[in-house]
Design a protein around this motif. Structure first.
Motif, mmCIF file in Angstrom:
data_model
loop_
_atom_site.group_PDB
_atom_site.id
_atom_site.type_symbol
_atom_site.label_atom_id
_atom_site.label_comp_id
_atom_site.label_asym_id
_atom_site.label_seq_id
_atom_site.Cartn_x
_atom_site.Cartn_y
_atom_site.Cartn_z
ATOM 1 N N ILE A 52 -97.808 20.565 90.617
ATOM 2 C CA ILE A 52 -98.572 19.328 90.444
ATOM 3 C C ILE A 52 -98.062 18.277 91.433
ATOM 4 C CG2 ILE A 52 -99.092 17.445 88.813
ATOM 5 C CD1 ILE A 52 -100.567 20.087 88.188
ATOM 6 N N SER A 53 -96.748 18.199 91.562
ATOM 7 C CA SER A 53 -96.166 17.258 92.516
ATOM 8 C C SER A 53 -96.608 17.609 93.945
ATOM 9 C CB SER A 53 -94.640 17.278 92.408
ATOM 10 O OG SER A 53 -94.070 16.297 93.224
ATOM 11 N N LEU A 55 -99.408 18.945 94.791
ATOM 12 C CA LEU A 55 -100.790 18.472 94.933
ATOM 13 C C LEU A 55 -100.826 16.963 95.163
ATOM 14 C CD1 LEU A 55 -102.640 20.485 92.112
ATOM 15 C CD2 LEU A 55 -102.762 20.904 94.563
ATOM 16 N N ASN A 56 -99.757 16.261 94.767
ATOM 17 C CA ASN A 56 -99.696 14.816 94.978
ATOM 18 C C ASN A 56 -99.293 14.443 96.403
ATOM 19 O OD1 ASN A 56 -100.442 14.202 92.384
ATOM 20 N ND2 ASN A 56 -98.358 13.921 91.623
ATOM 21 N N GLY A 57 -98.965 15.428 97.205
ATOM 22 C CA GLY A 57 -98.525 15.142 98.570
ATOM 23 C C GLY A 57 -99.674 14.647 99.441
ATOM 24 N N ASP A 61 -101.131 17.151 103.177
ATOM 25 C CA ASP A 61 -101.530 17.337 101.794
ATOM 26 C C ASP A 61 -101.716 18.841 101.516
ATOM 27 O OD1 ASP A 61 -103.847 17.879 103.148
ATOM 28 O OD2 ASP A 61 -105.130 16.644 101.880
ATOM 29 N N PHE A 62 -102.123 19.151 100.296
ATOM 30 C CA PHE A 62 -102.249 20.548 99.902
ATOM 31 C C PHE A 62 -103.272 21.286 100.765
ATOM 32 C CE2 PHE A 62 -104.410 23.821 97.413
ATOM 33 C CZ PHE A 62 -103.355 24.687 97.217
ATOM 34 N N MET A 66 -102.541 24.695 102.945
ATOM 35 C CA MET A 66 -103.132 26.026 102.747
ATOM 36 C C MET A 66 -104.105 26.443 103.843
ATOM 37 S SD MET A 66 -106.093 25.879 99.952
ATOM 38 C CE MET A 66 -106.775 27.244 100.851
ATOM 39 N N THR A 67 -104.601 25.469 104.596
ATOM 40 C CA THR A 67 -105.522 25.866 105.664
ATOM 41 C C THR A 67 -104.827 25.945 107.024
ATOM 42 O OG1 THR A 67 -106.234 23.574 105.976
ATOM 43 C CG2 THR A 67 -107.603 24.946 104.540
ATOM 44 N N ASN A 71 -100.374 30.722 104.823
ATOM 45 C CA ASN A 71 -101.345 31.523 104.108
ATOM 46 C C ASN A 71 -100.903 31.591 102.661
ATOM 47 O OD1 ASN A 71 -103.582 32.664 105.142
ATOM 48 N ND2 ASN A 71 -102.601 34.601 105.731
ATOM 49 N N LEU A 72 -101.394 30.690 101.824
ATOM 50 C CA LEU A 72 -100.943 30.696 100.431
ATOM 51 C C LEU A 72 -101.604 31.864 99.711
ATOM 52 C CD1 LEU A 72 -99.271 29.320 98.241
ATOM 53 C CD2 LEU A 72 -101.175 27.788 97.821
ATOM 54 N N SER A 77 -101.204 28.546 89.178
ATOM 55 C CA SER A 77 -102.010 27.391 88.793
ATOM 56 C C SER A 77 -103.325 27.296 89.552
ATOM 57 C CB SER A 77 -101.232 26.092 89.024
ATOM 58 O OG SER A 77 -100.253 25.920 88.028
ATOM 59 N N LEU A 78 -103.391 27.854 90.749
ATOM 60 C CA LEU A 78 -104.527 27.531 91.606
ATOM 61 C C LEU A 78 -105.379 28.716 92.036
ATOM 62 C CD1 LEU A 78 -102.611 24.951 93.790
ATOM 63 C CD2 LEU A 78 -104.379 24.419 92.113
ATOM 64 N N LYS A 262 -97.708 8.755 97.163
ATOM 65 C CA LYS A 262 -98.220 8.006 98.315
ATOM 66 C C LYS A 262 -97.337 6.784 98.587
ATOM 67 C CE LYS A 262 -103.132 8.876 97.952
ATOM 68 N NZ LYS A 262 -104.356 8.120 98.083
ATOM 69 N N ARG B 12 -104.837 29.702 86.597
ATOM 70 C CA ARG B 12 -105.471 28.371 86.525
ATOM 71 C C ARG B 12 -105.346 27.735 85.138
ATOM 72 N NH1 ARG B 12 -110.515 29.620 87.342
ATOM 73 N NH2 ARG B 12 -110.136 31.782 87.933
ATOM 74 N N ILE B 13 -104.183 27.879 84.561
ATOM 75 C CA ILE B 13 -103.811 27.113 83.385
ATOM 76 C C ILE B 13 -102.388 26.639 83.667
ATOM 77 C CG2 ILE B 13 -105.223 28.475 81.803
ATOM 78 C CD1 ILE B 13 -102.558 29.807 80.872
ATOM 79 N N ARG B 106 -108.223 17.502 87.852
ATOM 80 C CA ARG B 106 -107.619 18.766 88.285
ATOM 81 C C ARG B 106 -108.122 19.926 87.439
ATOM 82 N NH1 ARG B 106 -101.955 16.134 90.157
ATOM 83 N NH2 ARG B 106 -102.643 15.859 92.294
ATOM 84 N N GLN B 110 -109.853 22.127 90.079
ATOM 85 C CA GLN B 110 -108.940 23.179 90.520
ATOM 86 C C GLN B 110 -108.877 24.358 89.532
ATOM 87 O OE1 GLN B 110 -108.155 19.852 91.638
ATOM 88 N NE2 GLN B 110 -108.997 20.823 93.476
ATOM 89 N N TYR B 111 -109.112 24.121 88.248
ATOM 90 C CA TYR B 111 -108.968 25.204 87.270
ATOM 91 C C TYR B 111 -110.317 25.807 86.860
ATOM 92 C CZ TYR B 111 -104.058 23.644 86.634
ATOM 93 O OH TYR B 111 -102.739 23.307 86.812
ATOM 94 N N TYR B 123 -109.611 32.540 102.558
ATOM 95 C CA TYR B 123 -108.259 32.193 102.129
ATOM 96 C C TYR B 123 -107.870 33.102 100.968
ATOM 97 C CZ TYR B 123 -109.165 28.047 104.869
ATOM 98 O OH TYR B 123 -109.470 27.202 105.899
ATOM 99 N N ARG B 155 -104.895 12.983 93.172
ATOM 100 C CA ARG B 155 -103.672 12.413 93.753
ATOM 101 C C ARG B 155 -103.660 10.895 93.553
ATOM 102 N NH1 ARG B 155 -104.368 13.014 99.655
ATOM 103 N NH2 ARG B 155 -104.501 15.206 99.126
ATOM 104 N N PRO B 169 -95.331 13.601 88.569
ATOM 105 C CA PRO B 169 -95.142 13.767 87.119
ATOM 106 C C PRO B 169 -93.800 13.172 86.657
ATOM 107 C CG PRO B 169 -95.631 15.888 88.191
ATOM 108 C CD PRO B 169 -95.354 14.889 89.268
#
Lengths: 300, 470, 148
Positions: A52-53, A55-57, A61-62, A66-67, A71-72, A77-78, A262, B12-13, B106, B110-111, B123, B155, B169
């Motif tokens: 989550i942190s 994703l806050n970047g 940024d995220f 990843m692009t 190569n994530l 979570s995602l 930020k 995605r949880i 999110r 995202q989920y 990707y 964000r 967080p």
């Protein structure tokens, strides 16, 4: 001068580092194999707060991560895939060059069954098994956040799930990025150092010196209050948080100058003490977090 | 023909879980949901400084940490017999509102979205084996662009939170009395500005997106229904001057909306690895001892019940109980309610911000009572969250946490009543048992947070049926 | 002119930097010959550090003994008396190491009269030696008495 440098093996070796890097990159370009490195983000025993942190970047940024940067291939979570389809992503990447980022501690109780992160061919894949399997093969292992670097809150007394750090189950170098959570810039910056120079400069505890070299206390904007002995009595005061229990004097991060989310704020600017979340031994060794009964001025 | 389907991990949880379903003639006959992570926060909290509970319990969950700071603060205030000022409540409810927005953005983009919208599969993060993506490419691609745009919105929601809460967080702001710092004019205008941008995004993109998805996945209004028992502890409510801005504590049972009575909450252990003199415990009663050899048991999670009945909690429960949305109880209704709630939270926050008096300090020096007990019950992003604390000799002597995901993903109870999400899965028709996408979609509509609902894994005896590896 | 202490400090920092550089190089150097050379350099630097460390320890012990000698007129504490100085509610925060009682009330690393899970008002000789042996930390603290 040339003669002097040539006897210095360290210098020679450093020159070779650059040479090797360039050669490697040139070879790969010539062979057409220069690809973005595979990155696995493994969530283990913890709160999943580091993703989550991340994703806050902001910048990078995220999306940029990843692009453009890597190569994530895996993130609980995602990722879109689920079930064994998801776990197959981990298995497929095993024999490639990959970087392993781990958040969360490793639960060891009951042979790791206190934290199962998936199933492969019907068998439970425990956090313990996954980190050993991937950790031994990865080019770099990054432990992200308090739990991964030293057990953190997951290993807090009496440590019911018998959690340990990533390092304690791997016999290899693990880059450590403590913090609860880890600041997105600390991760992105270290990843960039790995991608560009392969080896980020680490301190004696394997933390990147770029982010963890200086005590919070040394760069605290409220340092002058400490020096003059002007201490906050309660949260919300604008002076030094030391007597309330501030762990800035024992915690090395760049929070005072970098700030969070930020770059808008950080705990001391929010009129609260630092709780040492980036110090090894957090939370047990950094408690109590908030005390009102500390002696501010001695009687007598 | 009978098949067993196992999905693990349910991605995605937040946290780790497994769904196990028994399917006969393409219909789910039985289902079990299992959390696969155990840390034992209640044990860890024993003996610690009571004030530390606010920052400590946030570490239960990375995506909803603020929820735990709210519940632990309210529990402490209750134990200390401390009544916060209205300004203090506004301030911390604004922080809580930011967390709602971060979560809902999110969770939806995202989920949930990757279940219904085909993300660019060049990707590896977005590749998947199933092919049940029904949207025309033009609409699909528009929502994909919103998926990436939403990253900036969620964000910003955390940025807004950090303006008053220090960081996210695991914020430092929410505390006894309200929040730590003062809302100065520059902070207020910064929050207003960010909130405005998020509000536009919700109105112009998030809401049209969810309705578009619901058009192409109409069948998801028919599955994931469950018991229709709804529960909320209330939130953004009972302000002295502003009244209730969102929802008062209430329940929906047998089609009737009734007031909520906290003393009717219990936790059953009939099918959990605990043994004690009673089958059912009140939240402040001594925790029963662990016992993994109990034959009936299959999980560490105890089954939270209200009047001995399982309940659903979360955005749909709140939207229904407050009368804002009563289209139905289903997978898609749950998702729509979450998006509608995001808009509602923006409106609530706007009112709270308008009523702020700048530069007010709501903090004082607090004393830990020698001996006390308290409860902190509040509805948060995923639903009803309760913290119960006992203080003895100025230290925490007992701590109990019942999370929204424990309500929604609870195990079977004494009368063999399935947990809410288990019940929602049963009866679902699976289109393609090699790719049972329905299961994950239904479970995700509950927004499970297994980091919160701490269970543990166990190997159960094998079922004599063929195993499908999805 | 830097003092002797400062010179030792500078030299130690320099050695640590060189050690860091050498270890970094170890990751990269491919040839066995260069690896041996680097290893030898690391080994000799560790020996030098060890030597300096011993020097400092001897000096520190001497200083501690000197300070104890100077303490005849200082206050004497029993363990029970020391326990009163827990740094709470206007009481100062004292700890003792090797029979000497120090004041840590306003020491930066002792926020809320606690330090890495330890609290004030106690004899912390074992804890101190486990973490800080050979470090010049005690010299900076105010001595308030003797533990008897």
């Amino acid at each position: 001068m040339d003669g002097l440098l040539s006897v210095c093996h360290g210098y020679e070796a450093k020159q070779r580092i650059v040479r090797n890097l360039i050669d490697k990159v040139m070879d790969e370009i010539n062979e057409g194999t220069l690809l973005k490195k595979n990155l696995i983000w493994l969530e283990l025993t913890g709160c999943s707060g580091n993703i989550i942190s991340l994703l806050n970047g902001a910048n990078p940024d995220f999306k940029y991560l990843m692009t453009k940067m890597a190569n994530l291939v895996y993130s609980n979570s995602l990722m879109t895939a689920e079930g064994e389809d998801a776990v197959s992503h981990l298995v497929n990447v095993m024999n490639t060059d990959f970087i392993l980022a781990v958040e969360g501690a490793v639960a060891t109780k009951n042979n790791g069954l206190y934290n199962v992160i998936g199933k492969w061919r019907g068998e439970p894949l425990t956090a313990l098994k996954a980190v050993k399997m991937l950790g031994e093969k990865a080019q770099h292992v990054m432990a992200i956040g308090a739990c991964a670097t030293h057990g953190g809150v997951s290993a807090a007394h009496p440590n019911p799930a018998k959690c340990v750090s990533v390092q304690s189950v791997l016999k290899r170098k693990v880059i450590k990025l403590p913090g609860c959570p880890c600041h997105p810039d600390w991760f992105m910056g270290t990843l960039a150092e790995i991608l560009l120079y392969d080896a980020p400069k680490l301190d004696a505890k394997d933390r990147p010196v770029l982010f963890y070299s200086t005590l919070i206390h040394d760069r605290c904007p409220r340092r002058s209050f400490f020096d003059k002995g002007i201490f906050a009595k309660k949260l919300g005061d604008h002076t030094c948080m030391f007597k309330l229990g501030c762990r800035g004097p024992v915690t090395r991060t760049d929070c005072p100058v970098r700030q969070w989310n930020k770059y808008v704020n950080w705990p001391v600017e929010d009129d609260t003490p630092c709780i040492g979340c980036a110090q090894f031994g957090f939370p047990d060794l950094m408690e109590p977090f908030i005390s009102y009964d500390t002696t501010r001025k001695e009687r007598e | 023909m009978t098949k067993k389907i196992v999905i693990n991990p349910v991605t995605r949880i937040s946290g780790f879980m497994e769904i196990e379903a028994i399917i006969e003639n393409n219909k789910i006959m039985d289902a079990k949901t299992e959390g696969l992570l155990y840390r034992g926060f209640e044990k860890m909290l024993m003996g610690r400084n009571p004030f530390d509970a606010v920052y400590f319990t946030q570490r239960i969950c990375g995506i909803c940490s603020t929820a735990h700071s709210m519940a632990s603060t309210i529990a402490l205030e209750d134990a200390m017999k401390f009544i916060p000022t209205e300004q203090g409540r506004y301030l911390r409810d604004i922080i809580h509102g930011c967390e709602f927005l971060q979560n809902h953005l999110r969770h939806f983009y995202q989920y949930t979205i990757p279940d219904f919208v085909r993300l660019p599969n060049n990707y590896p993060l977005y590749t998947t084996e199933h092919d049940d993506f029904r949207m025309p490419s033009k609409i699909n691609d528009l929502i994909v662009s919103h998926y990436f745009e939403s990253l900036e919105m969620s964000r910003s929601a955390h940025e807004m939170l950090a303006v008053l809460g220090g960081k996210a967080p695991h914020n430092h702001g929410v505390f006894i009395g309200g929040i730590s710092t003062q809302a100065t004019t520059d902070k207020i205008i910064k929050i207003k500005s960010i909130l405005h941008t998020i509000s536009e995004f919700i109105e112009e993109k998030m809401m049209p997106d969810v309705y578009k998805i619901s058009e192409y996945y109409q069948d998801y209004f028919q599955n994931g229904c469950g018991y229709n028992n709804l529960l909320s502890y209330g939130c953004f409510n009972d302000y002295k001057d502003l009244g209730t801005l969102y929802i008062d504590p209430s329940i929906n049972l047998d089609g009737k909306v009734l007031p909520f009575k906290s003393e009717r909450i219990s936790e059953e252990i009939e099918h959990s690895w605990y043994s004690g003199e009673q089958k059912s415990y009140k939240p402040l009663e001594r925790l029963p001892e662990e016992d993994m050899n109990k034959p009936k048991a299959y999980s560490w999670i105890k089954a939270p019940r209200y009047e001995n009945v399982p309940f659903e909690t979360g955005p749909l429960a709140r939207q229904w109980l407050s009368g804002a949305y009563r289209n139905g109880i289903s997978t898609m209704d749950r998702t729509i309610a979450r998006v509608l709630e995001a808009r509602k939270i923006v409106q609530v926050m706007e009112i709270l911000i308008k009523n702020l008096i700048p530069n007010i300090s709501v903090q004082s020096e607090y004393k830990v009572p020698q001996k006390a007990q308290g409860a902190g019950l509040i509805d948060t992003t995923r639903g009803a969250l309760g913290h119960w604390i006992k203080i003895g000799d100025q230290k925490i002597s007992f701590y109990q946490i019942i999370t929204p995901s424990a309500w929604n993903l609870s195990t079977q109870s004494c009368e063999n009543m399935k947990g809410t999400a288990e019940q929602a899965l049963i009866g679902t028709v699976i289109q393609d048992s090699d790719n049972p996408v329905e299961l994950g979609r239904i479970i995700r509509s509950f927004d499970p947070c297994i980091s919160c609902a701490t269970h543990v894994y166990s190997d159960r005896k094998p079922v004599k049926i063929m195993k499908v590896v999805p | 002119m830097p003092t002797q202490k400062e010179m030792i400090c500078m030299r130690m920092n320099q050695i640590v930097r060189e050690l860091n550089d050498n270890t970094n190089c170890m990751y990269w150097v491919q040839s066995h010959y260069s690896r041996y050379v680097l290893l030898n350099q690391i080994k000799s630097k560790i020996e030098e550090l060890h030597f300096i460390n011993n020097l400092i320890c001897i000096e520190n012990e001497q200083m501690l003994r000197d300070r104890l000698q100077e303490l005849p007129n200082q206050r004497e504490f029993t363990l029970a008396e020391l326990a009163e100085y827990d740094g709470k509610n206007s009481r100062p925060a004292y700890v003792s190491v090797e029979q000497i009682v120090y004041d840590v009330t306003n020491n930066a690393t002792w926020a809320a009269a606690t330090h890495f899970g330890l609290s004030a008002g106690k004899d912390l000789t074992n804890e101190f030696n486990a973490c800080h042996e050979g470090q010049a930390i005690l010299n900076k603290l105010k001595v308030v008495g003797k533990l008897v």
